[in-house]
Design an enzyme around this catalytic site. Structure first.
Site, PDB file in Angstrom:
ATOM      1  N   GLN A 121     -14.832 -90.341   5.834  1.00 14.40           N
ATOM      2  CA  GLN A 121     -13.925 -90.624   4.719  1.00 14.40           C
ATOM      3  C   GLN A 121     -12.570 -89.946   4.859  1.00 14.40           C
ATOM      4  OE1 GLN A 121     -14.557 -89.137   0.382  1.00 14.40           O
ATOM      5  NE2 GLN A 121     -14.910 -91.330   0.381  1.00 14.40           N
ATOM      6  N   HIS A 127      -9.592 -89.090   2.528  1.00 15.00           N
ATOM      7  CA  HIS A 127      -9.236 -89.002   1.114  1.00 15.00           C
ATOM      8  C   HIS A 127      -7.768 -89.397   0.983  1.00 15.00           C
ATOM      9  CE1 HIS A 127      -8.433 -87.357  -2.849  1.00 15.00           C
ATOM     10  NE2 HIS A 127      -9.709 -87.085  -3.014  1.00 15.00           N
ATOM     11  N   ARG A 172     -18.205 -92.743   0.413  1.00 15.43           N
ATOM     12  CA  ARG A 172     -18.679 -91.944  -0.717  1.00 15.43           C
ATOM     13  C   ARG A 172     -17.734 -92.069  -1.896  1.00 15.43           C
ATOM     14  NH1 ARG A 172     -17.309 -87.172  -2.678  1.00 15.43           N
ATOM     15  NH2 ARG A 172     -16.230 -86.253  -0.916  1.00 15.43           N
ATOM     16  N   HIS A 200     -11.715 -86.023   5.287  1.00 12.93           N
ATOM     17  CA  HIS A 200     -12.285 -85.297   4.159  1.00 12.93           C
ATOM     18  C   HIS A 200     -13.794 -85.129   4.217  1.00 12.93           C
ATOM     19  CE1 HIS A 200     -12.463 -83.732   0.140  1.00 12.93           C
ATOM     20  NE2 HIS A 200     -13.127 -84.751  -0.338  1.00 12.93           N
ATOM     21  N   PHE A 260     -13.215 -90.986 -12.777  1.00 11.13           N
ATOM     22  CA  PHE A 260     -13.086 -90.744 -11.339  1.00 11.13           C
ATOM     23  C   PHE A 260     -13.190 -92.085 -10.613  1.00 11.13           C
ATOM     24  CE2 PHE A 260     -13.004 -87.281  -8.271  1.00 11.13           C
ATOM     25  CZ  PHE A 260     -12.614 -86.216  -9.066  1.00 11.13           C
ATOM     26  N   GLU A 304      -8.744 -86.265  -6.718  1.00 13.30           N
ATOM     27  CA  GLU A 304      -8.773 -87.544  -7.411  1.00 13.30           C
ATOM     28  C   GLU A 304      -8.735 -87.356  -8.932  1.00 13.30           C
ATOM     29  OE1 GLU A 304     -11.432 -90.140  -5.343  1.00 13.30           O
ATOM     30  OE2 GLU A 304     -12.184 -90.929  -7.228  1.00 13.30           O
ATOM     31  N   ARG A 359     -12.115 -94.562  -2.552  1.00 13.44           N
ATOM     32  CA  ARG A 359     -11.201 -93.868  -1.642  1.00 13.44           C
ATOM     33  C   ARG A 359     -10.852 -94.671  -0.396  1.00 13.44           C
ATOM     34  NH1 ARG A 359     -13.878 -87.835  -2.251  1.00 13.44           N
ATOM     35  NH2 ARG A 359     -13.042 -87.480  -4.344  1.00 13.44           N
ATOM     36  N   LEU A 375      -6.278 -80.861  -0.007  1.00 14.04           N
ATOM     37  CA  LEU A 375      -6.666 -81.903  -0.941  1.00 14.04           C
ATOM     38  C   LEU A 375      -5.989 -81.756  -2.292  1.00 14.04           C
ATOM     39  CD1 LEU A 375      -8.702 -84.236  -1.204  1.00 14.04           C
ATOM     40  CD2 LEU A 375     -10.244 -82.611  -2.264  1.00 14.04           C
ATOM     41  N   GLY A 390     -23.366 -75.168  -1.690  1.00 13.76           N
ATOM     42  CA  GLY A 390     -24.160 -75.557  -2.844  1.00 13.76           C
ATOM     43  C   GLY A 390     -25.582 -75.966  -2.505  1.00 13.76           C
ATOM     44  N   ALA A 391     -25.758 -76.763  -1.454  1.00 11.42           N
ATOM     45  CA  ALA A 391     -27.104 -77.233  -1.109  1.00 11.42           C
ATOM     46  C   ALA A 391     -27.993 -76.068  -0.689  1.00 11.42           C
ATOM     47  CB  ALA A 391     -27.025 -78.276   0.009  1.00 11.42           C
ATOM     48  N   SER A 404     -20.318 -86.074  -3.644  1.00 13.97           N
ATOM     49  CA  SER A 404     -20.672 -85.026  -2.678  1.00 13.97           C
ATOM     50  C   SER A 404     -21.351 -83.869  -3.398  1.00 13.97           C
ATOM     51  CB  SER A 404     -19.434 -84.507  -1.947  1.00 13.97           C
ATOM     52  OG  SER A 404     -18.491 -84.030  -2.886  1.00 13.97           O
TER      53      SER A 404
END
Lengths: 233, 581
Positions: free
Chosen positions: B242, B244, B396, B354, B116, B257, B288, B254, B14-15, B401
């Site tokens: 992290q 998860h 986070r 995670h 969330f 959440e 988390r 995963l 994505g970035a 993210s």
């Protein structure tokens, strides 16, 4: 249990033609075929070559022919295949680069040919465009595609006519043709009305059977071809 | 071979894709390099949603989102960065909708939102519906939408090119030099290519593959973080990794959440919603780090299911309609990978490695910085999981993210376009290939070397067992020695595959080298931080220590190993307080 894993292999730097190599792998019923391939690669033969990334069926890297059907190696369990012998080969109908790795360039070129992106020239509102849940539902199924090529490379029409745009590209065209926010349905329908477009589909349903995301592909193709017919009516 | 582009983007998640889109719109000659096909990137595995204070379902504000992010990060978040994150979340989500992202909708046609973990109304009063989502494949839709737009705008891609080195000019990156491009390995035939450029964005994602149980793809091997580190850039806050809470037992896949956001329970062996013991207000929607610790505590107390090392995630009471419409993918994972029917049976889960809160340090403009004074490395940028802005601090929050990679991916593209003006193309020649060529040929030609797979397995074991949810001096010292021993073994790594064509045996060996760098810095930073904060929980130092450790760690590659330094946290609006939910 002991699994006999038969893999169709080809190394262009060494081989003149593909050949089957057989490996004995210890596996549990919940192991996936990708786990078996990893066991071979990590513990027996590092030259075995395949793509994979997410390992849980969302990235689309590890589609291959497993016991005669296109599937994701990370999403099919040993117990689902029933039996102690498993055969693995690259996706049919696409050029093999090495072992289970096929050349995807032509596949992605077909995807690009249907203009798979939202087109809307109206000024963007300050907030989101509104879309009813009913309109959103019209293309929900085809947004699931992960471009793994399981469908297109399982299609006999594609094997016979490699210029056929193929189910994956039509699925991605469908995703925009039926999106109420998009203005370019006409353009895409024109592209797909071509002789190598939707009319090559013979509703054999191999694509639908092969899709690891459970997309109703044949249905989507029929919705596109119906839209083309309506347009000319 | 040498090719020139004014800007290079390493990584097509994505970035990277959003940065590429901005550069294309600005008319900059740029290219994206990815070791996969772009649509295989791990952004596509994100499930539950992307938070933005749209207020479509109930009152919300970006200030609340900012506060939640800071508190969720146990006050190690740079608050100016959290402000950027929370404010720009709104416009990036709207822009994604304009790009065509098929969000779920409210009855009146707006973007639907759900709860969330750690996201609250009015500074912690109770859960708020802030996560915008497309079923439980939000990341997939973000990745697809951005890739589609990149195609529309003619972005140039180098698919299946593996970046194996950074090119610098005027010295190394830690000592005043600038980024001048990359060396890339074309996977199809093994050719090494120099791609020169005036600006390089690292958008390579995380490094979860250093742990045994992880939600991360095989490709997440810390390539960008490690390459920056090798060239003198410090890695920031590496001790904060992290776990998860809800991964599929044993294999770590995963389960979003979003399940708990829709109302799922966490149950112990007695069927008790044990989060009542740890976070009575937010219950299952606590952050988390707290939920993962709670699960480990329950297991230690013998309340895991049948006394084993897992507990239950229970979605049965949500009903088939909610499960099918809002959680279809994760319930499919449960059926495929656990052979369980979530309509009728509770789901065994345990924490899974995670997300890296730490990474390559950047300022708010995504420019990489190289010291405690935040001196900018010319020409080098980072965004997404590989970067540490720091918006996540010590822990986070869920969905942040995606917010991070959207907001800062977009910023990266815009900033690179601005910074490029007036910069000359670097003049380096093909000789910059030689160090990495020698390394690669050394691995390829070594006879009788140890295979990478065994070293990687041992690394994953030591990191999981000694650097997990809970840590202490003894375990971390074992981990430090263990990783050092693995690095020594790695010096003798060898491969079966000696060929040029699609040699994944060779590339996996090099990826292991990246993972070892990430592991070494993680352990060093964890040993250095003698307090408990967010995801870094030291049983020998159970309290947060703001006097000595309200600071970001910087791990730099020194002559004889990792050197640690610290830099202050930026605090603007919210003074650190005890973190209670």
């Amino acid at each position: 249990m002991q699994i006999e894993l038969r893999i169709l292999r080809f190394d262009p730097e060494k081989d003149t033609r593909p050949h089957v190599e057989t490996y004995q792998v210890e596996a549990g019923p919940m192991d996936r075929v990708l786990d078996l391939l990893h066991k071979v690669k990590f513990e027996q033969d590092g030259t075995l070559t395949f793509r994979r990334s997410c390992a849980h069926g969302v990235c689309g890297s590890d589609a291959m022919l497993i016991n005669g059907r296109n599937r994701l190696a990370c999403k099919i369990r040993v117990d689902q295949l029933g039996g102690r012998k498993i055969t693995v080969a690259p996706l049919p109908g696409l050029p093999v680069m090495k072992d289970l790795v096929v050349d995807m360039d032509a596949f992605f070129a077909k995807f690009r040919s249907v203009q798979p992106y939202l087109q809307n020239d109206e000024p963007e509102p300050e907030r989101e465009r509104r879309q009813s849940t009913a309109d959103r539902a019209k293309f929900d199924d085809t947004t699931k595609c992960i471009l793994c090529a399981s469908c297109t490379s399982s299609c006999p029409s594609f094997w016979a006519q490699p210029d056929y745009v193929g189910p994956a590209a039509i699925v991605n065209a469908h995703r925009f043709i039926f999106d109420s926010r998009d203005d370019a349905a006409e353009v895409r329908l024109e592209i797909l009305a071509d002789r190598d477009g939707v009319w090559r589909c013979r509703t054999i349903f191999n694509c639908t059977d092969a899709c690891p995301r459970g997309i109703h592909i044949t249905q989507a193709i029929l919705e596109v071809s119906s839209a083309i017919v309506r347009r000319h009516a | 071979m040498i090719r020139d582009h004014d800007a290079l983007i390493v990584g097509a998640g994505g970035a990277g894709l959003w940065a590429a889109l901005e550069l294309a719109k600005a008319g900059v000659d740029s290219a994206v390099i990815t070791k996969l096909y772009p649509t295989r990137s791990h952004t596509g595995a994100a499930q539950g949603g992307v938070c933005a204070a749209l207020g479509n379902q109930e009152e919300d504000s970006w200030e609340w989102h900012m506060f939640d992010t800071i508190k969720g990060g146990d006050y190690l978040v740079d608050q100016d960065a959290a402000e950027v994150l929370a404010r720009e979340a709104i416009e990036t989500v709207i822009e994604l909708e304009h790009m065509g992202l098929p969000f779920n909708r409210t009855p009146d046609g707006r973007i639907d939102q759900r709860r969330f973990g750690g996201h609250t109304r009015n500074y912690g009063e109770g859960p708020v519906k802030r996560a915008c989502f497309a079923a439980d494949r939000t990341g997939h839709m973000i990745l697809q939408t951005l890739y589609q737009q990149c195609l529309k705008h003619g972005v140039k891609f180098y698919d299946e090119y593996h970046v194996v080195d950074l090119v610098t000019e005027g010295g190394d990156l830690g000592s005043g030099g600038r980024a001048a491009g990359v060396v890339a390995y074309r996977i199809a035939d093994g050719e090494l290519v120099v791609l020169r450029s005036k600006a390089v964005l690292l958008a390579t994602g995380g490094f979860g593959r250093m742990f045994r149980v992880t939600s991360n793809a095989w490709s997440l091997t810390g390539d960008g973080a490690s390459l920056a580190y090798r060239h003198g850039v410090p890695l920031e806050d590496m001790e904060f990794y992290q776990f998860h809470p809800t991964g599929i037992v044993g294999i770590g896949i995963l389960l979003s959440e979003a399940a708990r956001g829709e109302g799922a329970y966490l149950l112990d062996n007695d069927g008790f919603r044990f989060m009542e013991r740890y976070a009575p207000k937010l219950m299952e929607l606590a952050p988390r780090d707290m939920v993962s610790r709670a699960i480990v505590q329950e297991i230690r107390a013998g309340r895991g299911i049948d006394g084993k090392d897992y507990v239950y995630l229970d979605v049965r009471h949500l009903g088939r309609k909610v499960i099918d419409e809002k959680l279809p993918d994760i319930t499919d994972f449960v059926r495929v990978y656990q052979g369980i029917e979530p309509y009728t049976d509770p789901i065994p889960i345990q924490p899974t490695a995670h997300y890296a809160m730490g990474g390559v340090p950047t300022n708010l403009l995504t420019q990489v910085t190289r010291d405690a004074a935040n001196t900018v490395v010319p020409g080098l940028y980072a965004a997404g999981e590989v970067a540490c802005v720091s918006v996540h601090g010590a822990n986070r929050l869920g969905t942040n993210s995606l917010v991070d990679l959207l907001v800062f991916g977009r910023r990266a593209g815009r900033q690179m376009a601005v910074d490029l003006a007036g910069v000359a193309m670097p003049t380096v020649d093909t000789s910059v290939i030689e160090p990495v060529r020698a390394e690669i040929e050394g691995i390829r030609s070594r006879e009788g070397g140890e295979r990478a797979a065994g070293i990687r397995r041992d690394l994953a074991d030591v990191m999981m067992d000694e650097v997990g949810v809970y840590r202490d001096e003894t375990a971390l010292t074992r981990a430090r020695d263990g990783v050092a021993a693995l690095k020594a073994r790695y010096a003798n790594v060898g491969v079966h595959d000696k060929g040029a064509v699609f040699n994944t045996d060779l590339l996996e060996a090099r990826e292991l080298g990246y993972l070892l760098d990430c592991a070494e810095t993680t352990v060093a930073a964890a040993l250095g931080r003698k307090e408990s904060r967010g995801a870094h929980s030291r049983e020998d130092f159970p309290d947060r220590d703001d006097v000595n450790f309200l600071a970001h760690s910087l791990a730099t590659k020194g002559e004889s190993g990792v050197e640690l330094a610290y830099k202050p946290v930026t605090i603007t609006r919210f003074q650190p307080k005890p973190r209670v939910y």
